[in-house]
Design a protein around this motif. Structure first.
Motif, PDB file in Angstrom:
ATOM      1  N   SER A  65      -8.489  37.870 -23.665  1.00 25.26           N
ATOM      2  CA  SER A  65      -8.286  36.445 -23.481  1.00 25.26           C
ATOM      3  C   SER A  65      -9.463  35.826 -22.748  1.00 25.26           C
ATOM      4  O   SER A  65     -10.220  36.492 -22.051  1.00 25.26           O
ATOM      5  N   THR A  66      -9.613  34.498 -22.918  1.00 30.79           N
ATOM      6  CA  THR A  66     -10.629  33.777 -22.159  1.00 30.79           C
ATOM      7  C   THR A  66     -10.212  33.659 -20.698  1.00 30.79           C
ATOM      8  O   THR A  66     -11.021  33.298 -19.848  1.00 30.79           O
ATOM      9  N   THR A  67      -8.949  33.971 -20.404  1.00 26.13           N
ATOM     10  CA  THR A  67      -8.455  33.999 -19.031  1.00 26.13           C
ATOM     11  C   THR A  67      -8.674  35.390 -18.446  1.00 26.13           C
ATOM     12  O   THR A  67      -8.490  36.393 -19.134  1.00 26.13           O
ATOM     13  N   ALA A  68      -9.084  35.466 -17.192  1.00 28.36           N
ATOM     14  CA  ALA A  68      -9.316  36.762 -16.547  1.00 28.36           C
ATOM     15  C   ALA A  68      -7.998  37.495 -16.329  1.00 28.36           C
ATOM     16  O   ALA A  68      -6.991  36.890 -15.969  1.00 28.36           O
ATOM     17  N   HIS A  69      -8.018  38.806 -16.570  1.00 28.95           N
ATOM     18  CA  HIS A  69      -6.849  39.658 -16.360  1.00 28.95           C
ATOM     19  C   HIS A  69      -7.266  40.884 -15.564  1.00 28.95           C
ATOM     20  O   HIS A  69      -8.251  41.546 -15.898  1.00 28.95           O
ATOM     21  N   ALA A  70      -6.512  41.195 -14.516  1.00 30.06           N
ATOM     22  CA  ALA A  70      -6.807  42.375 -13.706  1.00 30.06           C
ATOM     23  C   ALA A  70      -6.578  43.638 -14.521  1.00 30.06           C
ATOM     24  O   ALA A  70      -5.660  43.712 -15.333  1.00 30.06           O
ATOM     25  N   ILE A  71      -7.420  44.639 -14.302  1.00 32.88           N
ATOM     26  CA  ILE A  71      -7.307  45.944 -14.956  1.00 32.88           C
ATOM     27  C   ILE A  71      -7.060  46.995 -13.878  1.00 32.88           C
ATOM     28  O   ILE A  71      -7.791  47.064 -12.883  1.00 32.88           O
ATOM     29  N   SER A  72      -6.017  47.793 -14.060  1.00 32.29           N
ATOM     30  CA  SER A  72      -5.735  48.845 -13.102  1.00 32.29           C
ATOM     31  C   SER A  72      -4.973  49.972 -13.773  1.00 32.29           C
ATOM     32  O   SER A  72      -4.169  49.739 -14.680  1.00 32.29           O
ATOM     33  N   TYR A  96      -8.415  31.613  -7.930  1.00 33.11           N
ATOM     34  CA  TYR A  96      -8.843  31.498  -9.328  1.00 33.11           C
ATOM     35  C   TYR A  96      -8.002  30.446 -10.048  1.00 33.11           C
ATOM     36  O   TYR A  96      -6.769  30.520 -10.084  1.00 33.11           O
ATOM     37  N   ASP A  97      -8.677  29.464 -10.640  1.00 30.91           N
ATOM     38  CA  ASP A  97      -8.022  28.388 -11.389  1.00 30.91           C
ATOM     39  C   ASP A  97      -8.215  28.642 -12.877  1.00 30.91           C
ATOM     40  O   ASP A  97      -9.314  28.481 -13.413  1.00 30.91           O
ATOM     41  N   ARG A  98      -7.155  29.054 -13.550  1.00 34.41           N
ATOM     42  CA  ARG A  98      -7.232  29.410 -14.969  1.00 34.41           C
ATOM     43  C   ARG A  98      -7.490  28.217 -15.885  1.00 34.41           C
ATOM     44  O   ARG A  98      -7.859  28.391 -17.040  1.00 34.41           O
ATOM     45  N   SER A  99      -7.309  27.024 -15.360  1.00 32.88           N
ATOM     46  CA  SER A  99      -7.512  25.830 -16.187  1.00 32.88           C
ATOM     47  C   SER A  99      -8.975  25.412 -16.258  1.00 32.88           C
ATOM     48  O   SER A  99      -9.357  24.578 -17.082  1.00 32.88           O
ATOM     49  N   GLN A 171     -16.872  52.805  -2.582  1.00 33.98           N
ATOM     50  CA  GLN A 171     -15.593  52.103  -2.495  1.00 33.98           C
ATOM     51  C   GLN A 171     -15.432  51.134  -3.663  1.00 33.98           C
ATOM     52  O   GLN A 171     -16.328  50.341  -3.962  1.00 33.98           O
ATOM     53  N   PHE A 172     -14.279  51.202  -4.318  1.00 32.49           N
ATOM     54  CA  PHE A 172     -13.957  50.340  -5.459  1.00 32.49           C
ATOM     55  C   PHE A 172     -12.867  49.370  -5.027  1.00 32.49           C
ATOM     56  O   PHE A 172     -11.925  49.749  -4.338  1.00 32.49           O
ATOM     57  N   TYR A 173     -13.001  48.100  -5.428  1.00 35.54           N
ATOM     58  CA  TYR A 173     -12.039  47.095  -5.010  1.00 35.54           C
ATOM     59  C   TYR A 173     -11.155  46.598  -6.140  1.00 35.54           C
ATOM     60  O   TYR A 173      -9.939  46.599  -6.027  1.00 35.54           O
ATOM     61  N   ARG A 174     -11.733  46.162  -7.210  1.00 33.12           N
ATOM     62  CA  ARG A 174     -10.920  45.666  -8.323  1.00 33.12           C
ATOM     63  C   ARG A 174     -11.741  45.610  -9.594  1.00 33.12           C
ATOM     64  O   ARG A 174     -12.975  45.668  -9.560  1.00 33.12           O
ATOM     65  N   ALA A 175     -11.038  45.474 -10.711  1.00 33.82           N
ATOM     66  CA  ALA A 175     -11.681  45.308 -12.018  1.00 33.82           C
ATOM     67  C   ALA A 175     -10.899  44.268 -12.803  1.00 33.82           C
ATOM     68  O   ALA A 175      -9.690  44.092 -12.600  1.00 33.82           O
ATOM     69  N   TRP A 176     -11.602  43.577 -13.670  1.00 34.52           N
ATOM     70  CA  TRP A 176     -10.935  42.597 -14.523  1.00 34.52           C
ATOM     71  C   TRP A 176     -11.700  42.446 -15.835  1.00 34.52           C
ATOM     72  O   TRP A 176     -12.868  42.815 -15.949  1.00 34.52           O
ATOM     73  N   GLU A 177     -10.994  41.909 -16.823  1.00 31.64           N
ATOM     74  CA  GLU A 177     -11.580  41.608 -18.132  1.00 31.64           C
ATOM     75  C   GLU A 177     -11.545  40.106 -18.352  1.00 31.64           C
ATOM     76  O   GLU A 177     -10.601  39.430 -17.935  1.00 31.64           O
ATOM     77  N   GLN A 178     -12.574  39.626 -19.002  1.00 27.07           N
ATOM     78  CA  GLN A 178     -12.583  38.230 -19.415  1.00 27.07           C
ATOM     79  C   GLN A 178     -13.643  38.050 -20.490  1.00 27.07           C
ATOM     80  O   GLN A 178     -14.752  38.571 -20.372  1.00 27.07           O
ATOM     81  N   ASN A 179     -13.281  37.332 -21.538  1.00 32.45           N
ATOM     82  CA  ASN A 179     -14.207  37.060 -22.636  1.00 32.45           C
ATOM     83  C   ASN A 179     -14.841  38.345 -23.188  1.00 32.45           C
ATOM     84  O   ASN A 179     -16.037  38.416 -23.445  1.00 32.45           O
ATOM     85  N   ASP A 180     -14.013  39.363 -23.372  1.00 30.70           N
ATOM     86  CA  ASP A 180     -14.451  40.633 -23.963  1.00 30.70           C
ATOM     87  C   ASP A 180     -15.488  41.371 -23.125  1.00 30.70           C
ATOM     88  O   ASP A 180     -16.310  42.120 -23.662  1.00 30.70           O
ATOM     89  N   ARG A 181     -15.455  41.174 -21.825  1.00 32.17           N
ATOM     90  CA  ARG A 181     -16.331  41.907 -20.923  1.00 32.17           C
ATOM     91  C   ARG A 181     -15.500  42.504 -19.784  1.00 32.17           C
ATOM     92  O   ARG A 181     -14.470  41.959 -19.399  1.00 32.17           O
ATOM     93  N   LEU A 182     -16.024  43.607 -19.242  1.00 34.45           N
ATOM     94  CA  LEU A 182     -15.391  44.257 -18.104  1.00 34.45           C
ATOM     95  C   LEU A 182     -16.231  44.018 -16.851  1.00 34.45           C
ATOM     96  O   LEU A 182     -17.465  44.124 -16.888  1.00 34.45           O
ATOM     97  N   TYR A 183     -15.569  43.722 -15.735  1.00 34.37           N
ATOM     98  CA  TYR A 183     -16.221  43.510 -14.451  1.00 34.37           C
ATOM     99  C   TYR A 183     -15.613  44.485 -13.436  1.00 34.37           C
ATOM    100  O   TYR A 183     -14.393  44.686 -13.421  1.00 34.37           O
TER     101      TYR A 183
END
Length: 376
Positions: A65-72, A96-99, A171-183
């Motif tokens: 999705s174009t909206t960010a989603h947490a990955i865990s 984070y403002d999804r709009s 140390q790892f904190y978080r991961a997320w996907e947005q616009n077909d990319r991983l962060y």
């Protein structure tokens, strides 16, 4: 904890590895020749993409999705039958403002500098708009091409979640996907061990023993889970603000029982164990790579990518002229770790039983106890 003399307050953007000089083309009967490193302009930091093959996770489309989603992967088994703890650290920021048209990355972080780039990812030094702290964020450079490609990228998230919290892992904190990319959001370390070697050149042997202890403690955590790293090298060891050495880049980590020849030939050839090229590998492959790293640290040796020098290092022929200034006990240990035969190499636990390392670990534990008593 490793104490680094003449410490300089550096972040990883100043820690990019210097270009290595070409290895001299010499005949087999000619002795090793020293190859100096030069203080030239820094080049990009090469990140190695993950290469694991994974069981499919449910995902209806390769397009995120174009909206960010947490990955865990928390809540799944950590490989020892224990579930990874559910932590709020993996949830996205409440600011984070999804709009908005801006991405989560753009909304929640100030990009300060690009500190690395590889075939599949870019790494940035950032400041969080939420807590004001500095972090490193690794972003996929390419869009997801398929679900299989996505799964390969996500495996590194799983491994970081497994090992994060150990003193000798980044140390790892978080991961997320947005616009077909991983962060991936991680701690920002001071510099790589490779950059430290180039900057310092002559590293005291006591420091080298402490570095070895840090890396063995990290490697034990992997090997106890029946995992191998397959990419142990100075570039993948980072120095934290507490001076400890931290193992990073879990893109090639694999379960010994599920590995195959293709997976086992993706590491850096300078550190690769000889049996890897025949598709024969085990935890001993990591021991060989660690031995090569200790040789490089101890002797300021320019490691060959291939050729006669590469073959000699994997035949038990080590550069005597380089090693004459290190202690006999360190030389003996390096030779054991770099044995051509995997079965002849010591295990992590056997190396940790070395009297020098036992003494260092006892000293660390005493200091921790003293500090704990003082704090309370």
């Amino acid at each position: 904890m490793v104490l680094f003399p003449n410490q300089v307050n550096m972040t990883t953007e100043s820690a990019l590895p210097l270009p290595r000089l070409p290895v001299p083309d010499i005949r087999a009967e000619v002795a090793f020749q020293h190859s100096q490193k030069q203080n030239e302009r820094l080049q990009e930091y090469r990140l190695r993409p993950p290469k694991l093959r994974l069981a499919n996770r449910s995902h209806s489309s390769t397009s995120t999705s174009t909206t960010a989603h947490a990955i865990s992967f928390r809540g799944e088994s950590d490989g020892n039958g224990k579930a990874l703890p559910e932590l709020d650290a993996n949830a996205l920021s409440g600011s984070y403002d999804r709009s908005m048209n801006e991405t989560y990355f753009e909304q929640c972080f100030t990009r300060l500098a690009k500190i690395g780039e590889g075939s599949f990812g870019e790494v940035f030094k950032v400041r969080s708009k939420e807590d004001g702290r500095m972090y490193a964020i690794k972003m996929s450079k390419e869009l997801y091409r398929s679900e299989h490609y996505r799964q390969e990228r996500l495996e590194e998230v799983r491994r970081y979640e497994q090992f994060s919290g150990h003193a000798n892992f980044v140390q790892f904190y978080r991961a997320w996907e947005q616009n077909d990319r991983l962060y991936m959001q991680m701690e920002l370390c001071r510099e790589s061990l490779d950059r430290y070697l180039v900057r310092r050149r002559d590293i005291p042997e006591e420091t080298i023993w402490n570095i070895l202890l840090d890396l063995l403690l990290a490697l034990k955590n992997l090997h106890d889970r029946n995992l191998i790293h397959l990419d142990i090298k100075l570039d993948n060891v980072l120095i934290g603000d507490d001076d400890s050495c931290k193992l990073a880049d879990f893109g090639l980590v694999i379960d010994v029982d599920r590995a195959n020849r293709h997976q086992a030939t993706e590491g850096d050839s300078r550190y690769m164990a000889p049996e890897i090229l025949q598709g024969k590998f085990s935890k001993a492959a990591d021991i060989f790579s660690l031995g090569v790293a200790m040789l490089e640290l101890s002797c300021f040796l320019e490691l060959p990518h291939n050729g006669p020098l590469w073959q000699q290092l994997r035949s038990g022929v080590l550069p005597h002229d380089f090693m004459k200034n290190i202690s006999p006990e360190l030389e003996t240990l390096i030779r054991q770790m770099m044995s051509p035969e995997p079965e002849a190499r010591p295990t992590v636990d056997e190396i940790l039983s070395h009297k020098k390392l036992v003494s260092l670990l006892e000293r660390r534990n005493r200091w921790r106890l003293i500090i704990k008593m003082v704090c309370y």
